[in-house]
Design a protein around this motif. Sequence first.
Motif, PDB file in Angstrom:
ATOM      1  N   GLY A 243       5.211  -5.420   3.182  1.00  0.00           N
ATOM      2  CA  GLY A 243       4.651  -6.415   2.444  1.00  0.00           C
ATOM      3  C   GLY A 243       3.411  -6.526   2.463  1.00  0.00           C
ATOM      4  N   HIS A 244       2.068  -5.291   2.254  1.00  0.00           N
ATOM      5  CA  HIS A 244       1.605  -5.157   2.527  1.00  0.00           C
ATOM      6  C   HIS A 244       1.091  -4.090   0.640  1.00  0.00           C
ATOM      7  N   CYS A 245       2.630  -3.146   0.817  1.00  0.00           N
ATOM      8  CA  CYS A 245       2.968  -2.500  -0.737  1.00  0.00           C
ATOM      9  C   CYS A 245       3.382  -3.265  -1.700  1.00  0.00           C
ATOM     10  N   ILE A 246       3.679  -4.875  -1.291  1.00  0.00           N
ATOM     11  CA  ILE A 246       3.995  -6.240  -2.489  1.00  0.00           C
ATOM     12  C   ILE A 246       3.403  -6.418  -2.053  1.00  0.00           C
ATOM     13  N   GLU A 247       2.606  -6.992  -1.698  1.00  0.00           N
ATOM     14  CA  GLU A 247       1.529  -7.760  -2.336  1.00  0.00           C
ATOM     15  C   GLU A 247       0.555  -7.078  -2.718  1.00  0.00           C
ATOM     16  N   THR A 248       0.225  -5.231  -2.772  1.00  0.00           N
ATOM     17  CA  THR A 248      -0.414  -4.263  -3.363  1.00  0.00           C
ATOM     18  C   THR A 248      -0.097  -3.854  -4.764  1.00  0.00           C
ATOM     19  N   SER A 249       0.844  -4.209  -5.276  1.00  0.00           N
ATOM     20  CA  SER A 249       1.688  -4.716  -5.914  1.00  0.00           C
ATOM     21  C   SER A 249       1.494  -5.566  -7.139  1.00  0.00           C
ATOM     22  N   TRP A 250       1.314  -6.672  -6.482  1.00  0.00           N
ATOM     23  CA  TRP A 250       0.301  -7.767  -7.194  1.00  0.00           C
ATOM     24  C   TRP A 250      -0.522  -7.909  -7.903  1.00  0.00           C
ATOM     25  N   PHE A 251      -2.198  -7.354  -7.254  1.00  0.00           N
ATOM     26  CA  PHE A 251      -2.364  -6.934  -7.024  1.00  0.00           C
ATOM     27  C   PHE A 251      -3.095  -6.536  -8.289  1.00  0.00           C
TER      28      PHE A 251
END
Length: 396
Positions: A243-251
Motif C-alpha cells: 500500500g505504501h509503495c503504491i501510494e508512492t507511485s502516484w506521488f
Amino acid sequence: MLTNENRQYLEAWRDKYRAALLDDILPFWLRHGWDHVNGGIYTCVDREGRLMDSTKSVWFQGRTAFIYAFAYNNIDRRQEYLDFSRSCIDFIEAHCFDKDGRMYFEVTADGRPLRKRRYVFSECFAAIAFSEYALATGSREYAEKALHLFKEIERFINTPGILEPKYLPTQQAIGHSITMILINTASRIREVIDDPILTEQITRSISAIRTYFLHPEYKALLEMVTPEGAIIDTLNGRVINPGHCIETSWFILEEAKHRGWDKEMKDLALTILDWSWDWGWDNEFGGIINFRDCKGFPAQDYSQDMKFWWPQTEAIIATLYAFEATGDQHYLDMHRLANDWAWEYLPDPVYGEWFGYLHRDGSVAQSAKGNLFKGPFHIPRMLIKGYMVINNILKS
C-alpha cells in the motif's frame, strides 16, 4: 483516444465518487466527528458514529483540515467544509505544538498533551492543512505558515539529536515512509507558495527512492534499508508494504505530470506500481494485502494478510494516474479490479462511511469507523483525486 466503453466507465465512476464524497463520507464526519465545544475532530467512533474515546489524534486534526479544504477547493464550495477545516486548524495552533516546535501525536479532548512520537507526520499533515486552507481563502499568512513548518520539518529530520533514531547505532537504517511523505507534503505546499526548497526536497526524495529503496533483485520497494541502500536481512528489514509503495507511485506520477510527464520519473513510478501490485494483489480473494517479505518468508506482522482500507484507496488512485500517464488499458483493468473489490467490501450500507479492517476474505474484522489512525483522509482523498484525475482523462 478513449473508447466509448472506457469513457462510459470513467464517467460513471467519476459521478459515483462525487456522490459518495458529498452524500456519505464528508457528512458522516461532520455529524459524528466535529467537536463543537473544544474545536477539532474526534475520530474514535464506532460503526454508528458513537464516540468511543475522546482522545484526539493530532494526525487527524491536520488531515481533516486538509481534506475539507481540499473538497472545498475542488468539489463543492460549501461553507461548512471551510468552517470545519478552520476549526481543526485553530485546534492545532492552540493545542498541538510543544514548546520545542515539535507536535504531539495524541491530546485530550480539550487539547492537553498525552503522547509525542519520534515521527514528523503530525507536522506534515498540519503543513498541508495550512497550505490547502490558504488556497481556499487566499490567506498569505497560512501559506507562509505552511512553508515555515515545512522548513522546520527539514530541520527536525536533518539535525542530529532532535528525532530519536528508530534503531541504536548497532543497526543504522533509513525509512521509506518519511521519504515518500515529503514528496506529497512539498507538492501540496507548492500549490500555494513556490519556494525552491519544496521542489528540491521532492527531487531528493525521488532520487533516494530510486537509489536506496528500490531493489530490482527482488522487484520490490523496501520499507527500510541501510543508509547506503543495502538490504537489512531481518524480518523487519525485508518488509514490503504494498500500500505504501503504491501510494508512492502516484506521488511520483503526480510530480512527473507537474514536470511535463518527465519520462524518467514516470517510468520509475510505473515500475514501482507494477512490482508492488504483483506483491500486494491477492489473486485468490482480491484486494491489496498489508505486508510481504521480499525473500518469501512469512511476514512477521500479525495483520500481514489482512485487507485495510487505505491500500485499496491508494491502488484506485495510482491505477487511474497510470492510465492517464500511459493510456494503457492494462492500468484501467487494474483500476477495475481494485475499485470493484473496494466497493464490494468496504462501504457500510447501513450506517454509512467505510469499514477499515477486513480479514483476507473481505469479511469485517472490526466495525469501528475510526480510531487514532482511521478517519476522513484516505477515503475522501481517493474520492476527490479520483474525480479530478478522471476529469483530466476525459478532457485529454
